[in-house]
Design a protein around this motif. Structure first.
Motif, PDB file in Angstrom:
ATOM      1  N   ARG A 113       0.854  -1.278   0.113  1.00  0.00           N
ATOM      2  CA  ARG A 113       0.275  -0.013   0.110  1.00  0.00           C
ATOM      3  C   ARG A 113       0.785   1.235  -0.022  1.00  0.00           C
ATOM      4  O   ARG A 113       0.550   2.174  -0.575  1.00  0.00           O
ATOM      5  N   GLY A 114       2.269   1.269   0.527  1.00  0.00           N
ATOM      6  CA  GLY A 114       2.791   2.467   0.901  1.00  0.00           C
ATOM      7  C   GLY A 114       3.771   2.691  -0.466  1.00  0.00           C
ATOM      8  O   GLY A 114       4.348   3.874  -0.423  1.00  0.00           O
ATOM      9  N   LEU A 115       4.076   1.749  -1.226  1.00  0.00           N
ATOM     10  CA  LEU A 115       5.233   1.847  -2.598  1.00  0.00           C
ATOM     11  C   LEU A 115       4.022   2.155  -3.762  1.00  0.00           C
ATOM     12  O   LEU A 115       2.897   1.903  -3.736  1.00  0.00           O
ATOM     13  N   ARG A 116       4.926   2.718  -4.546  1.00  0.00           N
ATOM     14  CA  ARG A 116       3.923   3.151  -5.871  1.00  0.00           C
ATOM     15  C   ARG A 116       5.105   2.366  -6.975  1.00  0.00           C
ATOM     16  O   ARG A 116       6.208   2.578  -6.887  1.00  0.00           O
ATOM     17  N   ASP A 117       4.417   1.990  -8.088  1.00  0.00           N
ATOM     18  CA  ASP A 117       5.120   1.372  -9.373  1.00  0.00           C
ATOM     19  C   ASP A 117       5.569   2.629 -10.175  1.00  0.00           C
ATOM     20  O   ASP A 117       4.937   3.967 -10.024  1.00  0.00           O
ATOM     21  N   ARG A 118       6.635   2.390 -10.892  1.00  0.00           N
ATOM     22  CA  ARG A 118       7.073   3.315 -11.914  1.00  0.00           C
ATOM     23  C   ARG A 118       7.419   2.702 -13.177  1.00  0.00           C
ATOM     24  O   ARG A 118       7.611   1.460 -13.279  1.00  0.00           O
ATOM     25  N   ALA A 119       7.358   3.526 -14.085  1.00  0.00           N
ATOM     26  CA  ALA A 119       7.629   3.027 -15.424  1.00  0.00           C
ATOM     27  C   ALA A 119       9.080   2.600 -15.790  1.00  0.00           C
ATOM     28  O   ALA A 119      10.210   2.927 -15.179  1.00  0.00           O
ATOM     29  N   PRO A 120       9.205   1.493 -16.467  1.00  0.00           N
ATOM     30  CA  PRO A 120      10.412   0.860 -16.695  1.00  0.00           C
ATOM     31  C   PRO A 120      11.252   1.928 -17.282  1.00  0.00           C
ATOM     32  O   PRO A 120      11.135   2.679 -18.298  1.00  0.00           O
ATOM     33  N   THR A 121      12.725   1.680 -16.954  1.00  0.00           N
ATOM     34  CA  THR A 121      13.757   2.645 -17.746  1.00  0.00           C
ATOM     35  C   THR A 121      14.797   1.812 -18.315  1.00  0.00           C
ATOM     36  O   THR A 121      15.190   0.641 -17.630  1.00  0.00           O
ATOM     37  N   GLY A 122      15.651   2.013 -19.380  1.00  0.00           N
ATOM     38  CA  GLY A 122      16.695   1.398 -19.880  1.00  0.00           C
ATOM     39  C   GLY A 122      16.203  -0.034 -20.375  1.00  0.00           C
ATOM     40  O   GLY A 122      17.081  -0.783 -20.094  1.00  0.00           O
ATOM     41  N   VAL A 123      15.178  -0.355 -20.889  1.00  0.00           N
ATOM     42  CA  VAL A 123      14.506  -1.459 -21.288  1.00  0.00           C
ATOM     43  C   VAL A 123      15.540  -2.127 -22.525  1.00  0.00           C
ATOM     44  O   VAL A 123      15.377  -1.130 -23.501  1.00  0.00           O
ATOM     45  N   VAL A 124      15.967  -3.290 -22.700  1.00  0.00           N
ATOM     46  CA  VAL A 124      16.476  -3.664 -23.827  1.00  0.00           C
ATOM     47  C   VAL A 124      15.343  -3.863 -24.785  1.00  0.00           C
ATOM     48  O   VAL A 124      14.356  -4.936 -24.540  1.00  0.00           O
ATOM     49  N   PRO A 125      15.317  -3.517 -26.112  1.00  0.00           N
ATOM     50  CA  PRO A 125      14.412  -3.675 -27.308  1.00  0.00           C
ATOM     51  C   PRO A 125      14.242  -5.428 -27.449  1.00  0.00           C
ATOM     52  O   PRO A 125      15.454  -5.861 -27.816  1.00  0.00           O
ATOM     53  N   GLU A 126      13.388  -5.813 -27.436  1.00  0.00           N
ATOM     54  CA  GLU A 126      13.175  -7.469 -27.723  1.00  0.00           C
ATOM     55  C   GLU A 126      11.889  -7.531 -28.359  1.00  0.00           C
ATOM     56  O   GLU A 126      10.894  -7.151 -27.918  1.00  0.00           O
ATOM     57  N   ARG A 127      11.528  -8.776 -29.166  1.00  0.00           N
ATOM     58  CA  ARG A 127      10.302  -9.145 -29.686  1.00  0.00           C
ATOM     59  C   ARG A 127       9.787 -10.205 -28.973  1.00  0.00           C
ATOM     60  O   ARG A 127      10.331 -10.888 -27.982  1.00  0.00           O
ATOM     61  N   GLY A 128       8.355 -10.377 -29.151  1.00  0.00           N
ATOM     62  CA  GLY A 128       7.742 -11.472 -28.634  1.00  0.00           C
ATOM     63  C   GLY A 128       7.019 -11.013 -27.243  1.00  0.00           C
ATOM     64  O   GLY A 128       6.810  -9.943 -27.009  1.00  0.00           O
TER      65      GLY A 128
END
Length: 459
Positions: A228-243
């Motif tokens: 309840r006390g934490l919040r999600d964040r958008a990912p950063t530095g993601v390696v482009p991959e298919r599938g």
């Protein structure tokens, strides 16, 4: 919130609130690792499996009769150790893939909670281990151990999101301290219930089963606070991959393993951690055997020492956190490794049945234990490229879990050759020496800069 930040920078306030929520997961999951894995599960499973093997109602670790697991005939007295070893080795393969998935999803908080609640569900099934019914418990302990490790991948990765580089040592140390306190409190309560079971109108086995269940409920209940006390964040530095997510996660993991050669200081620290952490885990695992078989102490002294280490480690984590603020986490880790060398040498010369000397060694272990574990986590976070926290912490946990049998193997071999636990305990110094050697080869500031992070004022 954006308007408020136009007047004053409230980011430190938001981070502080999340950090306080984050601490509670150390408090939550430590109950499982102390009450279940460290103290109560193994002896009780040996008794239950021993009955199934025909050893009688008083079965213990001396029973050599076997039970069948997936076609293998395993001694009842060895069953819990085979199960935890299997879970440990399995985790080493599972966790890196989980780490890649965590990084790509951008929902670390949900992953943390999902793995924690799944793990606590399987841990709760241990309550049904009774009579000669051990099979469900065998499956449950493996599942809960693996899922607990998966939850820690997300938990460690969140540390980077909720703290600046300069705050990491303080936050990590607080978390470890909170974990030792929570785990120690529940363990103390459960030991009271087990040892004084007649006072509460319980037979001993029901007291043990209720204690195992309490650890699962503690784990699940207190996980609500960070969820309840934490919040999600958008990912950063993601390696482009298919599938799909799983395929992309395997692809990202493969890319990360190839790219790790560009971060030699990160690899050097992982090697150092692999060795000195193996030494630490072995000292903790064999302390009760050394105390009972070599030094002649009974259960009361050993239980008191376990609790003493647990609560002293709470203070040790906080003390090392303060030292890191003044001298840097790297120096404190190096000093801690030297301290472990001194501890195993002194342990070799402990006089038989000298309670005071044994408790003093317990105090020393507690002080260094809390500090080295807390600062290892925070220091490694500085060596991770942004956006790869899940993967790198998965590898960190894989190093911790997948190789933690080296020390116990060496301990057993030295005892078999010499017939004494004294040379076996001092032989563990080799792990701390190797850990120190790799730490001395580490350029901490260079490693932090190579990972794209900002070195704190004291490294």
């Amino acid at each position: 919130m954006s308007d408020q930040r136009g007047i004053a920078d409230l980011e430190p306030l938001w981070r502080s609130k999340e950090q306080k929520a984050w601490y509670w997961y150390d408090w939550a999951n430590s109950a499982f690792y102390t009450t279940v894995l460290s103290v109560l599960f193994a002896p009780y499973l040996i008794t239950v499996a021993g009955r199934a093997a025909g050893c009688g109602s008083s079965a213990d670790e001396t029973c050599s009769r076997t039970v069948t697991v997936l076609g293998l005939h395993l001694a009842a007295g060895s069953l819990p150790f085979y199960l935890t070893s299997f879970a440990t080795i399995s985790s080493a393969f599972v966790l890196p893939v989980v780490g890649a998935m965590v990084d790509r999803s951008g929902r670390k908080r949900w992953h943390l909670a999902a793995f924690a609640w799944s793990g606590s569900f399987f841990a709760a099934l241990l309550f049904f281990m009774r009579g000669d019914q051990w099979q469900l418990a065998a499956f449950a302990i493996v599942a809960s151990s693996i899922l607990g490790g998966c939850s820690l991948v997300s938990y460690y990765a969140i540390l980077v999101d909720i703290s600046t580089e300069a705050e990491r040592d303080h936050v990590s140390s607080r978390g470890w301290a909170w974990g030792y306190l929570g785990g120690g409190l529940l363990l103390a309560l459960n030991l009271v219930v087990v040892l004084l079971h007649d006072t509460f109108g319980l037979d001993k086995e029901l007291a043990v089963r209720l204690s195992l269940l309490s650890a699962a409920l503690w784990w699940a209940g207190f996980t609500l606070i960070p969820f309840r006390g934490l919040r999600d964040r958008a990912p950063t530095g993601v390696v482009p991959e298919r599938g799909g997510l799983v395929r992309r996660s395997f692809g990202q993991l493969a890319t990360t393993l190839r790219e790790m050669r560009a971060f030699p200081m990160t690899l050097t620290f992982l090697l150092a951690f692999l060795f000195y952490n193996d030494g630490i885990q072995t000292v903790i695992n064999v302390a009760s055997t050394y105390g009972s078989k070599q030094l002649g102490f009974g259960d009361s002294v050993l239980i008191a020492t376990i609790l003493l280490i647990q609560f002293v480690a709470f203070g040790g984590a906080l003390v090392f956190g303060r030292l890191a603020a003044s001298y840097g986490a790297y120096r404190c880790l190096l000093w801690g490794t030297y301290a472990w060398m001194v501890i195993v040498v002194l342990a070799m010369f402990l006089p038989r049945e000298n309670v005071v000397a044994f408790l003093l060694i317990g105090v020393a272990i507690g002080l260094v234990l809390g500090g080295t574990q807390a600062l290892s986590r925070s220091f490694f976070s500085l060596l991770i490229p942004r956006g790869r926290e899940g993967e790198y912490f998965a590898l960190y946990n894989a190093c911790e879990r997948g190789t933690s049998w080296f020390g116990t193997f060496l301990f057993g071999v030295v005892f078999q050759v010499t017939g004494s636990y004294r040379p076996a305990i001092v032989a563990l110094i080799v792990f701390f020496v190797l850990g120190a050697v790799f730490l001395l080869r580490l350029d901490a500031r260079r490693g932090i800069l190579e990972a794209g992070n900002t070195p704190p004022p004291r490294v």
